[in-house]
Design a protein around this motif. Structure first.
Motif, PDB file in Angstrom:
ATOM      1  N   ARG A  55       0.837  -1.208   0.000  1.00  0.00           N
ATOM      2  CA  ARG A  55       0.000   0.000   0.000  1.00  0.00           C
ATOM      3  C   ARG A  55       0.869   1.256   0.000  1.00  0.00           C
ATOM      4  N   ASP A  56       1.890   1.276   0.854  1.00  0.00           N
ATOM      5  CA  ASP A  56       2.757   2.443   0.949  1.00  0.00           C
ATOM      6  C   ASP A  56       3.567   2.634  -0.331  1.00  0.00           C
ATOM      7  N   HIS A  57       3.992   1.545  -0.920  1.00  0.00           N
ATOM      8  CA  HIS A  57       4.719   1.599  -2.186  1.00  0.00           C
ATOM      9  C   HIS A  57       3.830   2.189  -3.283  1.00  0.00           C
ATOM     10  N   LEU A  58       2.585   1.737  -3.339  1.00  0.00           N
ATOM     11  CA  LEU A  58       1.639   2.249  -4.334  1.00  0.00           C
ATOM     12  C   LEU A  58       1.335   3.729  -4.096  1.00  0.00           C
ATOM     13  N   ALA A  59       1.197   4.116  -2.837  1.00  0.00           N
ATOM     14  CA  ALA A  59       0.908   5.514  -2.512  1.00  0.00           C
ATOM     15  C   ALA A  59       2.063   6.417  -2.940  1.00  0.00           C
ATOM     16  N   ALA A  60       3.274   5.930  -2.795  1.00  0.00           N
ATOM     17  CA  ALA A  60       4.450   6.725  -3.154  1.00  0.00           C
ATOM     18  C   ALA A  60       4.705   6.747  -4.654  1.00  0.00           C
ATOM     19  N   ARG A  61       4.412   5.635  -5.321  1.00  0.00           N
ATOM     20  CA  ARG A  61       4.780   5.486  -6.728  1.00  0.00           C
ATOM     21  C   ARG A  61       3.640   5.655  -7.710  1.00  0.00           C
ATOM     22  N   GLY A  62       2.409   5.410  -7.272  1.00  0.00           N
ATOM     23  CA  GLY A  62       1.301   5.431  -8.214  1.00  0.00           C
ATOM     24  C   GLY A  62       1.419   4.275  -9.192  1.00  0.00           C
ATOM     25  N   LEU A  63       1.072   4.528 -10.427  1.00  0.00           N
ATOM     26  CA  LEU A  63       1.165   3.512 -11.476  1.00  0.00           C
ATOM     27  C   LEU A  63       2.291   3.922 -12.421  1.00  0.00           C
ATOM     28  N   PRO A  64       3.458   3.282 -12.286  1.00  0.00           N
ATOM     29  CA  PRO A  64       4.593   3.650 -13.141  1.00  0.00           C
ATOM     30  C   PRO A  64       4.219   3.589 -14.628  1.00  0.00           C
ATOM     31  N   GLY A  65       4.662   4.611 -15.373  1.00  0.00           N
ATOM     32  CA  GLY A  65       4.423   4.637 -16.800  1.00  0.00           C
ATOM     33  C   GLY A  65       3.079   5.211 -17.203  1.00  0.00           C
ATOM     34  N   HIS A  66       2.241   5.579 -16.242  1.00  0.00           N
ATOM     35  CA  HIS A  66       0.927   6.154 -16.555  1.00  0.00           C
ATOM     36  C   HIS A  66       0.924   7.609 -16.116  1.00  0.00           C
ATOM     37  N   SER A  67       0.729   8.510 -17.054  1.00  0.00           N
ATOM     38  CA  SER A  67       0.828   9.932 -16.743  1.00  0.00           C
ATOM     39  C   SER A  67      -0.496  10.567 -16.327  1.00  0.00           C
ATOM     40  N   GLY A  68      -1.598   9.916 -16.616  1.00  0.00           N
ATOM     41  CA  GLY A  68      -2.902  10.496 -16.296  1.00  0.00           C
ATOM     42  C   GLY A  68      -3.315  10.221 -14.863  1.00  0.00           C
ATOM     43  N   PRO A  69      -4.493  10.741 -14.494  1.00  0.00           N
ATOM     44  CA  PRO A  69      -4.994  10.519 -13.139  1.00  0.00           C
ATOM     45  C   PRO A  69      -5.393   9.059 -12.920  1.00  0.00           C
TER      46      PRO A  69
END
Length: 147
Positions: free
Chosen positions: A36-50
């Protein structure tokens, strides 16, 4: 598909955490919290949109709290059933499910979702330095064929 809506990213926590044998089974809840913390910090790598990220947890990982950037959905039963329900509820919104589970992939793609493997969210970053070990917090090596 509604191309203006934020991409809904549904992450199969058990499948992603379990994709690297790094001791996650000793502390399933802690491993889910690190993911969860990794996702919160990184988001979705390679995706520039919301994006809106939903981490689906089950079993011993229930009780993990949401944080800014990641909503945690505790499945009352099967995590797979919870993810299918989330995809069905999304309507015409674009959805990406992160899992390597073949049956789950079949179920969600039949509802219009796209699917990617765990490596998509475990990737360490632009330098390509491998996958973070989400169970121990130490660098590890991700499986090459999962995503």
């Amino acid at each position: 598909m509604n191309d203006t809506a934020a991409l809904l990213v549904i992450v199969d926590a058990a499948n992603v955490v379990g994709s690297v044998p790094d001791g996650w089974w000793r502390d399933r809840r802690g491993a889910a919290e690190r993911l969860r913390d990794h996702l919160a910090a990184r988001g979705l790598p390679g995706h520039s949109g919301p994006v809106e990220i939903v981490l689906v947890v089950e079993g011993a990982a229930r009780g993990v709290d949401s944080v800014p950037g990641v909503r945690v959905a505790a499945a009352p039963g099967s995590g797979d059933d919870e993810m299918v329900a989330l995809v069905a509820e999304a309507g015409d919104r674009p959805v990406l499910v992160v899992t390597a589970d073949r049956e789950l992939r079949r179920r969600v793609t039949s509802l219009g979702a796209e699917v990617t493997g765990p490596r998509t969210v475990r990737h360490a970053g632009p330098a390509g330095g491998g996958s973070p070990s989400l169970a121990s917090g130490e660098p590890g090596i991700g499986r090459q064929g999962d995503g």
